[in-house]
Motif scaffolding. Structure first.
Motif, short mmCIF file in Angstrom:
data_model
loop_
_atom_site.label_atom_id
_atom_site.label_comp_id
_atom_site.label_asym_id
_atom_site.label_seq_id
_atom_site.Cartn_x
_atom_site.Cartn_y
_atom_site.Cartn_z
N VAL A 140 0.83 -1.20 0.00
CA VAL A 140 0.00 0.00 0.00
C VAL A 140 0.87 1.26 0.00
O VAL A 140 0.61 2.21 -0.74
CB VAL A 140 -0.96 0.00 1.21
CG1 VAL A 140 -1.69 1.33 1.32
CG2 VAL A 140 -1.96 -1.14 1.09
N LEU A 141 1.92 1.26 0.80
CA LEU A 141 2.81 2.43 0.84
C LEU A 141 3.50 2.65 -0.50
O LEU A 141 3.63 3.79 -0.97
CB LEU A 141 3.86 2.24 1.95
CG LEU A 141 3.35 2.36 3.38
CD1 LEU A 141 4.46 2.01 4.37
CD2 LEU A 141 2.80 3.76 3.66
N LEU A 142 3.94 1.58 -1.13
CA LEU A 142 4.58 1.71 -2.45
C LEU A 142 3.58 2.22 -3.48
O LEU A 142 3.93 3.02 -4.36
CB LEU A 142 5.14 0.35 -2.88
CG LEU A 142 6.40 -0.10 -2.13
CD1 LEU A 142 6.67 -1.58 -2.39
CD2 LEU A 142 7.60 0.73 -2.54
N ALA A 143 2.33 1.77 -3.37
CA ALA A 143 1.30 2.25 -4.30
C ALA A 143 1.02 3.73 -4.09
O ALA A 143 0.84 4.49 -5.04
CB ALA A 143 0.02 1.43 -4.11
N ASN A 192 16.10 -8.72 1.04
CA ASN A 192 15.10 -8.09 1.91
C ASN A 192 15.67 -6.93 2.70
O ASN A 192 14.91 -6.12 3.26
CB ASN A 192 14.51 -9.12 2.87
CG ASN A 192 13.59 -10.10 2.17
OD1 ASN A 192 13.06 -9.81 1.10
ND2 ASN A 192 13.41 -11.26 2.77
N THR A 193 16.98 -6.85 2.81
CA THR A 193 17.61 -5.75 3.55
C THR A 193 18.51 -4.91 2.66
O THR A 193 19.24 -4.05 3.15
CB THR A 193 18.43 -6.29 4.73
OG1 THR A 193 19.39 -7.25 4.25
CG2 THR A 193 17.52 -6.97 5.76
N ASP A 194 18.47 -5.14 1.36
CA ASP A 194 19.31 -4.40 0.42
C ASP A 194 18.63 -3.08 0.06
O ASP A 194 17.57 -3.07 -0.57
CB ASP A 194 19.52 -5.24 -0.84
CG ASP A 194 20.52 -4.61 -1.80
OD1 ASP A 194 20.82 -3.41 -1.66
OD2 ASP A 194 21.01 -5.32 -2.70
N PRO A 195 19.22 -1.94 0.43
CA PRO A 195 18.57 -0.64 0.16
C PRO A 195 18.47 -0.29 -1.31
O PRO A 195 17.85 0.71 -1.67
CB PRO A 195 19.47 0.36 0.90
CG PRO A 195 20.80 -0.32 1.02
CD PRO A 195 20.50 -1.78 1.15
N ALA A 196 19.05 -1.12 -2.18
CA ALA A 196 18.91 -0.87 -3.61
C ALA A 196 17.49 -1.11 -4.08
O ALA A 196 17.09 -0.62 -5.13
CB ALA A 196 19.87 -1.76 -4.40
N SER A 200 12.64 -2.97 0.06
CA SER A 200 13.54 -3.13 1.20
C SER A 200 13.67 -1.83 1.99
O SER A 200 13.73 -1.84 3.22
CB SER A 200 14.92 -3.59 0.72
OG SER A 200 14.84 -4.85 0.10
N ARG A 201 13.69 -0.71 1.27
CA ARG A 201 13.77 0.59 1.96
C ARG A 201 12.49 0.85 2.75
O ARG A 201 12.54 1.37 3.87
CB ARG A 201 14.03 1.71 0.96
CG ARG A 201 15.38 1.61 0.25
CD ARG A 201 15.74 2.89 -0.47
NE ARG A 201 14.82 3.23 -1.55
CZ ARG A 201 14.93 2.77 -2.79
NH1 ARG A 201 15.92 1.94 -3.11
NH2 ARG A 201 14.08 3.15 -3.73
N LEU A 207 8.40 2.00 6.96
CA LEU A 207 7.35 1.44 7.82
C LEU A 207 7.73 1.49 9.30
O LEU A 207 6.89 1.87 10.14
CB LEU A 207 7.03 0.01 7.39
CG LEU A 207 5.73 -0.59 7.94
CD1 LEU A 207 4.54 0.33 7.67
CD2 LEU A 207 5.48 -1.97 7.34
N PRO A 208 8.97 1.18 9.68
CA PRO A 208 9.35 1.35 11.09
C PRO A 208 9.20 2.78 11.58
O PRO A 208 8.80 3.03 12.73
CB PRO A 208 10.82 0.90 11.12
CG PRO A 208 10.93 -0.07 10.00
CD PRO A 208 10.04 0.49 8.92
N ALA A 209 9.50 3.76 10.71
CA ALA A 209 9.34 5.16 11.10
C ALA A 209 7.86 5.50 11.33
O ALA A 209 7.52 6.23 12.28
CB ALA A 209 9.92 6.08 10.02
#
Length: 329
Positions: A140-143, A192-196, A200-201, A207-209
């Motif tokens: 949803v956030l990406l959308a 899953n943790t690659d900021p590229a 992952s970002r 989402l944590p923020a």
């Protein structure tokens, strides 16, 4: 009798509900990467087999070949599945070469093609995917970031064709806890943790923020938003399907009939019609639908609208019609 840990019970209950409509002799395939989500999903599906709910539960793991050692990981997942009693078990190796989009999109396309082929070949009734509530919130956030509109905000469907996502109401933390309680060792995908990668970002930072700022309920609220928008989309799509038949004319679509529709329904009608004309869904964008809508609602003699794949639509008298670009004057 030992008490079942709550996360294990949550995953099993979700899977049982997600498959409640299928007969016991149906073949269920689990798409499993070896990560916590798909591993917990696979374990729950196998548990249902052990309980007699299904006669056959198989597993498919897809090797994209994008990471060193991915073949070993695939063989490890397959070996675990065979030892656990899954049948059939298969490894599908795919290539992303030549596929459009970035690495994420190409890998997703290749994966779904492989899973669709496996389901067809094995005559599976369902292929289970391990997407969780957290995945839905990220979608949803990406959308939102893409300005995707209602269709994007509806997130991932619980069901589409042979694919089912029974864990969309289950937290990612519960799949991890379920694996720990069952003694399963998940594979940690470095992507899953690659900021590229955008997802992952979102997962590691955005989402944590939001959780820090708005509280943990933001994850379930985003996922709930997807469900609510999906229900509205379903209703609007049904109306649009009926409206498209009402506005058809031998020449194309009646402008007068289109003008009588609400904007939300008219946009969906035009989108459907463009797809019928051959415009590929992945390339058909909001700007194309807006331009077609202007031929109806903001007509001032403008020229044709050019859609993806060389398709052109123009207003001729009181109709929207497809025109051949080479013949446009």
């Amino acid at each position: 009798m030992a008490r079942i840990p709550a996360p294990v019970a949550a995953v099993r209950t979700a899977v049982r509900r997600g498959l409640a409509d299928l007969p016991g002799d149906a073949l269920i395939l689990v798409a499993c990467s070896g990560g916590a989500d798909s591993l917990a999903l696979a374990s729950a599906a196998h548990f249902l087999k052990q309980q007699g709910a299904f006669d056959r539960v198989g597993l498919v793991t897809v090797d994209h070949g994008l990471q060193e050692g991915s073949d070993r990981r695939a063989r490890s997942v397959a070996a675990w599945a065979r030892d656990a009693g899954f049948d059939p078990v298969r490894i599908d190796t795919v290539s992303v070469a030549g596929l459009t989009g970035g690495p994420e999109a190409a890998a997703r396309t290749a994966r779904y093609e492989a899973l669709t082929a496996a389901a067809t070949e094995l005559d599976a009734a369902a292929v289970l995917l391990g997407h969780t509530r957290d995945d839905q919130a990220e979608t949803v956030l990406l959308a939102l970031a893409r300005g995707a509109g209602p269709r994007g905000l509806s997130g991932m469907p619980g069901r589409r064709g042979v694919f089912r996502r029974p864990l969309l109401d289950v937290a990612r933390s519960d799949t991890r806890k379920a694996c720990a309680a069952l003694g399963l060792a998940p594979w940690e995908d470095p992507h899953n943790t690659d900021p590229a990668y955008a997802r992952s970002r979102v997962r590691g930072t955005v989402l944590p923020a939001l959780v820090d700022a708005l509280g943990p309920a933001v994850v379930s609220n985003l996922a709930r938003t997807a469900s609510l928008v999906a229900a509205d989309n379903e209703a609007l799509d049904e109306l649009a399907g009926e409206a498209l038949e009402m506005v058809r004319a031998p020449e194309g679509l009646s402008v007068a009939a289109l003008a009588g529709l609400s904007g939300a329904v008219r946009g969906r009608v035009l989108h459907r019609w463009a797809r019928e004309l051959g415009a590929p869904g992945g390339a058909l964008a909001y700007k194309h639908v807006v331009a077609m809508d202007a031929l109806v609602a903001d007509w001032h003699g403008q020229g044709p609208v050019f859609l993806p794949d060389g398709i052109a639509v123009a207003r001729r008298s009181d109709h929207l019609v497809r025109v051949v670009p080479a013949h446009i004057k």
